[in-house]
Design an enzyme around this catalytic site. Structure first.
Site, mmCIF file in Angstrom:
data_model
loop_
_atom_site.group_PDB
_atom_site.id
_atom_site.type_symbol
_atom_site.label_atom_id
_atom_site.label_comp_id
_atom_site.label_asym_id
_atom_site.label_seq_id
_atom_site.Cartn_x
_atom_site.Cartn_y
_atom_site.Cartn_z
ATOM 1 N N ARG A 38 0.810 -1.224 0.000
ATOM 2 C CA ARG A 38 0.000 0.000 0.000
ATOM 3 C C ARG A 38 0.842 1.272 0.000
ATOM 4 O O ARG A 38 0.457 2.283 0.583
ATOM 5 C CB ARG A 38 -0.945 0.049 1.219
ATOM 6 C CG ARG A 38 -2.016 -1.008 1.211
ATOM 7 C CD ARG A 38 -3.162 -0.592 0.306
ATOM 8 N NE ARG A 38 -4.060 -1.712 0.116
ATOM 9 C CZ ARG A 38 -5.127 -1.941 0.874
ATOM 10 N NH1 ARG A 38 -5.425 -1.122 1.838
ATOM 11 N NH2 ARG A 38 -5.873 -2.976 0.636
ATOM 12 N N ARG A 42 -3.532 6.418 0.326
ATOM 13 C CA ARG A 42 -3.981 7.623 1.020
ATOM 14 C C ARG A 42 -2.957 8.299 1.909
ATOM 15 O O ARG A 42 -3.187 9.419 2.343
ATOM 16 C CB ARG A 42 -5.257 7.315 1.813
ATOM 17 C CG ARG A 42 -6.469 7.270 0.897
ATOM 18 C CD ARG A 42 -7.650 6.697 1.592
ATOM 19 N NE ARG A 42 -7.338 5.343 2.002
ATOM 20 C CZ ARG A 42 -8.119 4.595 2.764
ATOM 21 N NH1 ARG A 42 -9.255 5.085 3.210
ATOM 22 N NH2 ARG A 42 -7.781 3.373 3.076
ATOM 23 N N ARG A 51 -6.729 11.166 -7.184
ATOM 24 C CA ARG A 51 -7.900 10.303 -7.088
ATOM 25 C C ARG A 51 -9.202 11.083 -6.910
ATOM 26 O O ARG A 51 -10.289 10.523 -7.109
ATOM 27 C CB ARG A 51 -7.731 9.354 -5.888
ATOM 28 C CG ARG A 51 -7.123 7.978 -6.164
ATOM 29 C CD ARG A 51 -8.038 7.057 -6.947
ATOM 30 N NE ARG A 51 -9.427 7.105 -6.497
ATOM 31 C CZ ARG A 51 -9.895 6.562 -5.399
ATOM 32 N NH1 ARG A 51 -9.108 5.878 -4.615
ATOM 33 N NH2 ARG A 51 -11.171 6.678 -5.076
ATOM 34 N N ASP A 87 -6.405 -3.527 -7.477
ATOM 35 C CA ASP A 87 -6.989 -4.090 -6.266
ATOM 36 C C ASP A 87 -7.244 -5.572 -6.480
ATOM 37 O O ASP A 87 -7.449 -6.003 -7.621
ATOM 38 C CB ASP A 87 -8.297 -3.388 -5.889
ATOM 39 C CG ASP A 87 -8.663 -3.716 -4.445
ATOM 40 O OD1 ASP A 87 -8.132 -3.054 -3.539
ATOM 41 O OD2 ASP A 87 -9.434 -4.665 -4.219
ATOM 42 N N TYR A 162 -14.336 -12.342 0.442
ATOM 43 C CA TYR A 162 -15.131 -11.160 0.057
ATOM 44 C C TYR A 162 -16.426 -11.578 -0.632
ATOM 45 O O TYR A 162 -17.497 -11.038 -0.369
ATOM 46 C CB TYR A 162 -14.310 -10.217 -0.831
ATOM 47 C CG TYR A 162 -13.302 -9.430 -0.021
ATOM 48 C CD1 TYR A 162 -13.711 -8.390 0.807
ATOM 49 C CD2 TYR A 162 -11.955 -9.742 -0.044
ATOM 50 C CE1 TYR A 162 -12.803 -7.677 1.579
ATOM 51 C CE2 TYR A 162 -11.037 -9.041 0.727
ATOM 52 C CZ TYR A 162 -11.464 -8.010 1.538
ATOM 53 O OH TYR A 162 -10.566 -7.326 2.305
HETATM 54 O O1 CP3 Z 1 0.180 -1.839 -2.370
HETATM 55 C C1 CP3 Z 1 -0.071 -0.948 -3.211
HETATM 56 O O2 CP3 Z 1 0.302 0.235 -3.102
HETATM 57 C C2 CP3 Z 1 -0.759 -1.366 -4.494
HETATM 58 C C3 CP3 Z 1 -2.151 -1.231 -4.541
HETATM 59 C C4 CP3 Z 1 -3.073 -2.159 -3.771
HETATM 60 C C5 CP3 Z 1 -4.365 -1.725 -3.401
HETATM 61 N N1 CP3 Z 1 -5.054 -2.788 -2.918
HETATM 62 C C6 CP3 Z 1 -4.849 -0.353 -3.570
HETATM 63 C C7 CP3 Z 1 -5.972 0.095 -2.732
HETATM 64 C C8 CP3 Z 1 -2.972 -3.489 -3.431
HETATM 65 C C9 CP3 Z 1 -1.774 -4.429 -3.565
HETATM 66 C C10 CP3 Z 1 -4.232 -3.880 -2.893
HETATM 67 C C11 CP3 Z 1 -4.542 -5.253 -2.491
HETATM 68 C C12 CP3 Z 1 -5.688 -5.498 -1.603
HETATM 69 N N2 CP3 Z 1 -6.945 -4.958 -1.672
HETATM 70 C C13 CP3 Z 1 -5.676 -6.446 -0.573
HETATM 71 C C14 CP3 Z 1 -4.494 -7.307 -0.221
HETATM 72 C C15 CP3 Z 1 -3.517 -6.532 0.548
HETATM 73 C C16 CP3 Z 1 -3.917 -6.313 1.969
HETATM 74 O O3 CP3 Z 1 -4.050 -5.154 2.348
HETATM 75 O O4 CP3 Z 1 -4.080 -7.321 2.692
HETATM 76 C C17 CP3 Z 1 -6.941 -6.438 0.034
HETATM 77 C C18 CP3 Z 1 -7.375 -7.277 1.200
HETATM 78 C C19 CP3 Z 1 -7.740 -5.509 -0.684
HETATM 79 C C20 CP3 Z 1 -9.150 -5.166 -0.444
HETATM 80 C C21 CP3 Z 1 -9.263 -3.716 -0.144
HETATM 81 N N3 CP3 Z 1 -9.286 -2.734 -1.105
HETATM 82 C C22 CP3 Z 1 -9.284 -3.068 1.118
HETATM 83 C C23 CP3 Z 1 -9.276 -3.770 2.450
HETATM 84 C C24 CP3 Z 1 -9.292 -1.682 0.882
HETATM 85 C C25 CP3 Z 1 -9.198 -0.556 1.882
HETATM 86 C C26 CP3 Z 1 -10.494 0.079 2.193
HETATM 87 C C27 CP3 Z 1 -10.268 1.407 2.884
HETATM 88 O O5 CP3 Z 1 -10.657 2.412 2.318
HETATM 89 O O6 CP3 Z 1 -9.682 1.400 3.981
HETATM 90 C C28 CP3 Z 1 -9.304 -1.507 -0.504
HETATM 91 C C29 CP3 Z 1 -9.266 -0.222 -1.209
HETATM 92 C C30 CP3 Z 1 -7.942 0.193 -1.688
HETATM 93 N N4 CP3 Z 1 -7.114 -0.609 -2.398
HETATM 94 C C31 CP3 Z 1 -7.348 1.448 -1.530
HETATM 95 C C32 CP3 Z 1 -6.121 1.413 -2.205
HETATM 96 C C33 CP3 Z 1 -5.130 2.517 -2.390
HETATM 97 C C34 CP3 Z 1 -7.972 2.633 -0.817
HETATM 98 C C35 CP3 Z 1 -9.027 3.205 -1.708
HETATM 99 C C36 CP3 Z 1 -9.047 4.705 -1.739
HETATM 100 O O7 CP3 Z 1 -7.998 5.332 -1.879
HETATM 101 O O8 CP3 Z 1 -10.160 5.240 -1.687
#
Ligand code: CP3
Length: 355
Positions: A38, A42, A51, A87, A162
């Site tokens: 990540r 944010r 974004r 994602d 999910y």
């Molecule tokens: O690591 C990186 O920088 C690459 C991008 C990346 C994202 N999601 C961007 C993202 C990666 C590798 C993921 C994988 C992902 N997504 C996982 C596996 C990694 C982990 O954290 O265990 C999982 C479980 C998800 C599912 C998911 N998507 C979650 C739990 C969330 C967060 C929700 C929140 O807002 O707290 C997302 C959304 C997400 N994926 C964001 C980003 C940058 C935030 C969305 C936003 O900016 O509005």
């Protein structure tokens, strides 16, 4: 040209010879490579600005935005790898499953998978719908030069949580209930998810990604016996599908202390470890022949600088027990993290490990 004795380490001539790829293979490195799960997201004001006004899942399918967001942390922090901005639910979205990512919550599924019929009705992922992904990866590889791009996919189990829960969950009770009650449909569901994860990964590697990471974030909720019997074969199928593509594979989950030997057995070169198990102990559990990635607690980055410094030194020292060490957090960057602290961690790891 005259060589300068105390010059900074020469940058890797190619991503395939980068410290990330070398550490993943257990080869000597110039210095321990660092990246952060990540790292794009944010915690960065430039991410929030870019974004603004675009839905997460739309941003993930726009090659211009994907390229720029993926590059932001590389420019700012000097990390040793980029990870594709995407994602884990994207392959499902592209296949036509109705999913939204709710800010602060995570992926939410409109019609959760709760029956055998729901499993059989899941649409397959057509590879030709991933043209945007190949375009983004090719552009990124051109922009990144010697810095490797990590491609990724969600592992079948974590995606199934999910789909079945309908959104984020702590206990994953519905998922486990379905796994026990409908073993055949469970196997079919994970088979299908393995095929789409494999398609998603091979598309990224064929477009030029230098390494891949399989995220089985929530596998740690399973016993070792259930993981070995009902999950691992499907994760192995994803990694096996890469065939003779010569890229290192990272396999990561949270709370997987009891599963570490199995996670390694699924076919990865690198096992990702969260902060619960120190890396020297993780190296013993994983055994020889695999490198480790991790494992600074992301919450440590919210503490004072002296604590951050001490904990980074500890992780680097314990990482020396591994065949190769890729420095990372034990899970993703928390949104409140000061990006300046992330940059200072990169600098400190490099300083401590430069040869
Ligand atoms: O690591 C990186 O920088 C690459 C991008 C990346 C994202 N999601 C961007 C993202 C990666 C590798 C993921 C994988 C992902 N997504 C996982 C596996 C990694 C982990 O954290 O265990 C999982 C479980 C998800 C599912 C998911 N998507 C979650 C739990 C969330 C967060 C929700 C929140 O807002 O707290 C997302 C959304 C997400 N994926 C964001 C980003 C940058 C935030 C969305 C936003 O900016 O509005």
């Amino acid at each position: 040209m005259t060589a300068v004795a105390d010059a900074a380490p020469t940058p890797a001539p190619s991503p395939a010879d980068s410290d990330l790829v070398r550490a993943a293979r257990g080869l000597p490195v110039r210095r321990t490579p660092v990246w952060f799960m990540r790292q794009a997201g944010r915690s960065l004001p430039e991410y929030r600005a870019l974004r603004a006004g675009t839905r997460m899942l739309d941003a993930c399918q726009d090659p211009d935005l994907v390229t720029e967001i993926t590059l932001q942390p590389v420019r700012r922090h000097g990390v040793d790898a980029a990870i594709l901005f995407s994602d884990i639910v994207l392959p499902l979205v592209v296949a036509g499953v109705d999913i939204d990512i709710k800010p602060g919550v995570g992926p939410v599924i409109a019609s959760p998978v709760r029956s055998v019929a729901d499993v059989d009705a899941l649409p397959p992922l057509e590879p030709d719908r991933l043209a945007f992904l190949a375009t983004a990866v090719r552009r990124l590889v051109a922009e990144l030069g010697p810095t490797p791009l990590i491609g990724f996919a969600g592992a079948p189990f974590t995606l199934a949580t999910y789909l079945i829960e309908g959104g984020p969950s702590k206990e994953h009770a519905r998922t486990k209930a379905f796994m026990y009650a409908e073993p055949e449909a469970w196997g079919r569901l994970l088979d299908r998810l393995a095929v789409s994860a494999a398609t998603f990964l091979t598309t990224q590697v064929d477009a030029g990604a230098s390494a891949v990471q399989l995220f089985d974030s929530w596998a740690g909720v399973l016993s070792a016996a259930d993981y070995a019997e009902r999950v691992l074969p499907h994760s192995r199928a994803v990694l096996d599908a890469l065939g003779d593509r010569d890229v290192p594979k990272v396999h990561f989950g949270v709370g997987t202390g009891e599963l570490l030997p199995l996670i390694g057995d699924a076919g990865a070169d690198v096992v990702g470890v969260d902060w619960r198990v120190p890396l020297d102990e993780a190296a013993r559990r994983v055994g020889p022949g695999r490198s480790l990635q991790g494992n600074l607690d992301p919450a440590v980055l919210l503490a004072d600088r002296a604590t951050v410094d001490r904990e980074v030194r500890r992780v680097v020292a314990q990482g020396r027990a591994a065949r190769g060490h890729v420095f990372n957090l034990g899970h993703g960057v928390l949104p409140d993290t000061d990006p300046g602290v992330l940059t200072s961690v990169v600098d400190l790891v490099h300083e401590l490990t430069s040869r």
